[in-house]
Scaffold this motif. Structure first.
Motif, PDB file in Angstrom:
ATOM      1  N   SER A 204      -5.448   5.398   3.282  1.00  0.00           N
ATOM      2  CA  SER A 204      -5.170   4.440   2.250  1.00  0.00           C
ATOM      3  C   SER A 204      -6.079   3.264   2.564  1.00  0.00           C
ATOM      4  O   SER A 204      -6.238   2.943   3.795  1.00  0.00           O
ATOM      5  CB  SER A 204      -3.878   3.971   2.133  1.00  0.00           C
ATOM      6  OG  SER A 204      -3.835   3.040   0.890  1.00  0.00           O
ATOM      7  N   ARG A 205      -6.508   2.266   1.686  1.00  0.00           N
ATOM      8  CA  ARG A 205      -7.197   1.177   2.087  1.00  0.00           C
ATOM      9  C   ARG A 205      -6.236   0.178   2.187  1.00  0.00           C
ATOM     10  O   ARG A 205      -5.130  -0.006   1.521  1.00  0.00           O
ATOM     11  CB  ARG A 205      -8.085   0.770   1.024  1.00  0.00           C
ATOM     12  CG  ARG A 205      -9.131   1.839   0.668  1.00  0.00           C
ATOM     13  CD  ARG A 205     -10.148   1.416  -0.460  1.00  0.00           C
ATOM     14  NE  ARG A 205      -9.201   1.034  -1.593  1.00  0.00           N
ATOM     15  CZ  ARG A 205      -9.490   0.924  -2.819  1.00  0.00           C
ATOM     16  NH1 ARG A 205     -10.785   1.363  -3.102  1.00  0.00           N
ATOM     17  NH2 ARG A 205      -8.762   0.556  -3.771  1.00  0.00           N
ATOM     18  N   TYR A 206      -6.703  -0.955   2.914  1.00  0.00           N
ATOM     19  CA  TYR A 206      -5.974  -2.280   2.838  1.00  0.00           C
ATOM     20  C   TYR A 206      -6.914  -3.320   3.270  1.00  0.00           C
ATOM     21  O   TYR A 206      -7.988  -3.171   3.553  1.00  0.00           O
ATOM     22  CB  TYR A 206      -4.892  -2.370   3.671  1.00  0.00           C
ATOM     23  CG  TYR A 206      -5.204  -2.389   5.285  1.00  0.00           C
ATOM     24  CD1 TYR A 206      -5.185  -3.263   6.087  1.00  0.00           C
ATOM     25  CD2 TYR A 206      -5.498  -1.068   6.100  1.00  0.00           C
ATOM     26  CE1 TYR A 206      -5.749  -3.472   7.541  1.00  0.00           C
ATOM     27  CE2 TYR A 206      -5.969  -0.968   7.307  1.00  0.00           C
ATOM     28  CZ  TYR A 206      -6.024  -2.251   7.969  1.00  0.00           C
ATOM     29  OH  TYR A 206      -6.616  -2.314   9.261  1.00  0.00           O
TER      30      TYR A 206
ATOM     31  N   ALA B 251     -11.165   6.546  -1.606  1.00  0.00           N
ATOM     32  CA  ALA B 251      -9.938   6.522  -2.460  1.00  0.00           C
ATOM     33  C   ALA B 251     -10.164   5.977  -3.889  1.00  0.00           C
ATOM     34  O   ALA B 251      -9.264   6.437  -4.756  1.00  0.00           O
ATOM     35  CB  ALA B 251      -8.779   5.455  -1.919  1.00  0.00           C
TER      36      ALA B 251
ATOM     37  N   ARG C 175      -9.270   1.035   6.517  1.00  0.00           N
ATOM     38  CA  ARG C 175      -8.352   2.162   6.190  1.00  0.00           C
ATOM     39  C   ARG C 175      -7.360   2.488   7.098  1.00  0.00           C
ATOM     40  O   ARG C 175      -7.682   2.161   8.395  1.00  0.00           O
ATOM     41  CB  ARG C 175      -9.368   3.354   6.079  1.00  0.00           C
ATOM     42  CG  ARG C 175     -10.256   3.351   4.810  1.00  0.00           C
ATOM     43  CD  ARG C 175     -11.045   4.540   4.440  1.00  0.00           C
ATOM     44  NE  ARG C 175     -11.858   4.459   3.567  1.00  0.00           N
ATOM     45  CZ  ARG C 175     -13.184   4.075   3.886  1.00  0.00           C
ATOM     46  NH1 ARG C 175     -13.710   4.038   4.804  1.00  0.00           N
ATOM     47  NH2 ARG C 175     -13.848   4.090   2.749  1.00  0.00           N
TER      48      ARG C 175
ATOM     49  N   ASP D 278      -4.308   5.142  -4.569  1.00  0.00           N
ATOM     50  CA  ASP D 278      -3.521   4.329  -3.465  1.00  0.00           C
ATOM     51  C   ASP D 278      -3.846   5.231  -2.263  1.00  0.00           C
ATOM     52  O   ASP D 278      -3.953   4.795  -1.224  1.00  0.00           O
ATOM     53  CB  ASP D 278      -2.003   4.195  -3.697  1.00  0.00           C
ATOM     54  CG  ASP D 278      -1.760   3.080  -4.653  1.00  0.00           C
ATOM     55  OD1 ASP D 278      -2.489   2.401  -4.859  1.00  0.00           O
ATOM     56  OD2 ASP D 278      -0.476   3.123  -5.267  1.00  0.00           O
ATOM     57  N   VAL D 279      -3.449   6.513  -2.263  1.00  0.00           N
ATOM     58  CA  VAL D 279      -3.562   7.277  -0.943  1.00  0.00           C
ATOM     59  C   VAL D 279      -4.709   8.646  -1.424  1.00  0.00           C
ATOM     60  O   VAL D 279      -4.411   9.152  -2.635  1.00  0.00           O
ATOM     61  CB  VAL D 279      -2.262   7.833  -0.768  1.00  0.00           C
ATOM     62  CG1 VAL D 279      -2.495   8.867   0.647  1.00  0.00           C
ATOM     63  CG2 VAL D 279      -1.320   6.511  -0.410  1.00  0.00           C
TER      64      VAL D 279
ATOM     65  N   ALA E 181      -0.090   0.385   4.296  1.00  0.00           N
ATOM     66  CA  ALA E 181      -1.281  -0.322   3.760  1.00  0.00           C
ATOM     67  C   ALA E 181      -1.035  -1.647   2.765  1.00  0.00           C
ATOM     68  O   ALA E 181      -1.690  -2.612   2.980  1.00  0.00           O
ATOM     69  CB  ALA E 181      -2.004   0.756   2.616  1.00  0.00           C
TER      70      ALA E 181
ATOM     71  N   ARG F 140       1.246   4.651   2.147  1.00  0.00           N
ATOM     72  CA  ARG F 140       0.876   3.489   0.950  1.00  0.00           C
ATOM     73  C   ARG F 140       1.568   2.430   1.432  1.00  0.00           C
ATOM     74  O   ARG F 140       1.316   1.236   1.130  1.00  0.00           O
ATOM     75  CB  ARG F 140       1.513   4.206  -0.402  1.00  0.00           C
ATOM     76  CG  ARG F 140       1.362   3.213  -1.418  1.00  0.00           C
ATOM     77  CD  ARG F 140       1.992   3.975  -2.625  1.00  0.00           C
ATOM     78  NE  ARG F 140       1.336   5.258  -3.208  1.00  0.00           N
ATOM     79  CZ  ARG F 140       1.883   6.417  -3.031  1.00  0.00           C
ATOM     80  NH1 ARG F 140       3.164   6.551  -2.515  1.00  0.00           N
ATOM     81  NH2 ARG F 140       1.030   7.482  -3.422  1.00  0.00           N
TER      82      ARG F 140
END
Length: 127
Positions: free
Chosen positions: A84-86, A58, A95, A62-63, A117, A114
């Motif tokens: 998306s990452r978190y 990413a 992810r 964001d996405v 995440a 989004r």
């Protein structure tokens, strides 16, 4: 592939794939042109989806999306994946994503990915 697996093992990383909602893939017969088998096989196999997620970097976005033919090498040419990452516990990056037909509602699904995440980052960042 063996080298990648060895690299992951020596790095001490643990990769898990948690899924829910696979039954939703069959809500409309037209979504996968009558051939849902490769999608279900990739879900069951998990390593295919882990590799796909690994390739979906990413960066500052964001996405990120991987649509149709971009997924062909994974046997998922009829699918789209939004990810998306978190920030997971311990500050590790994880992810999450949505897999669906190429004719999915991109704007709604991107907003959902989004939002989840951000929620997970906030929730896991507190602990």
């Amino acid at each position: 592939m063996v080298k990648s697996l060895l690299d992951e093992a020596t790095a001490g990383r643990q990769e898990k794939l948690v899924m829910a909602g696979a039954a939703n893939l069959v809500l409309t017969e037209d979504d996968f042109s009558g051939n849902l088998f490769p999608v279900l096989e990739a879900i069951e196999e998990q390593v295919t989806l882990l590799r796909l997620f690994g390739e979906m970097r990413a960066g500052d976005v964001d996405v990120v999306a991987s649509i149709g033919r971009e997924n062909e090498s994974f046997g998922l040419a009829q699918t789209s994946v939004l990810a998306s990452r978190y920030t997971a516990s311990g500050g590790e990056i994880a992810r999450l994503g949505v897999l669906g037909p190429t004719r999915m509602d991109y704007s709604s699904n991107m907003a959902a990915v989004r939002a989840v995440a951000r929620y997970l980052s906030g929730l896991l960042g507190e602990h």
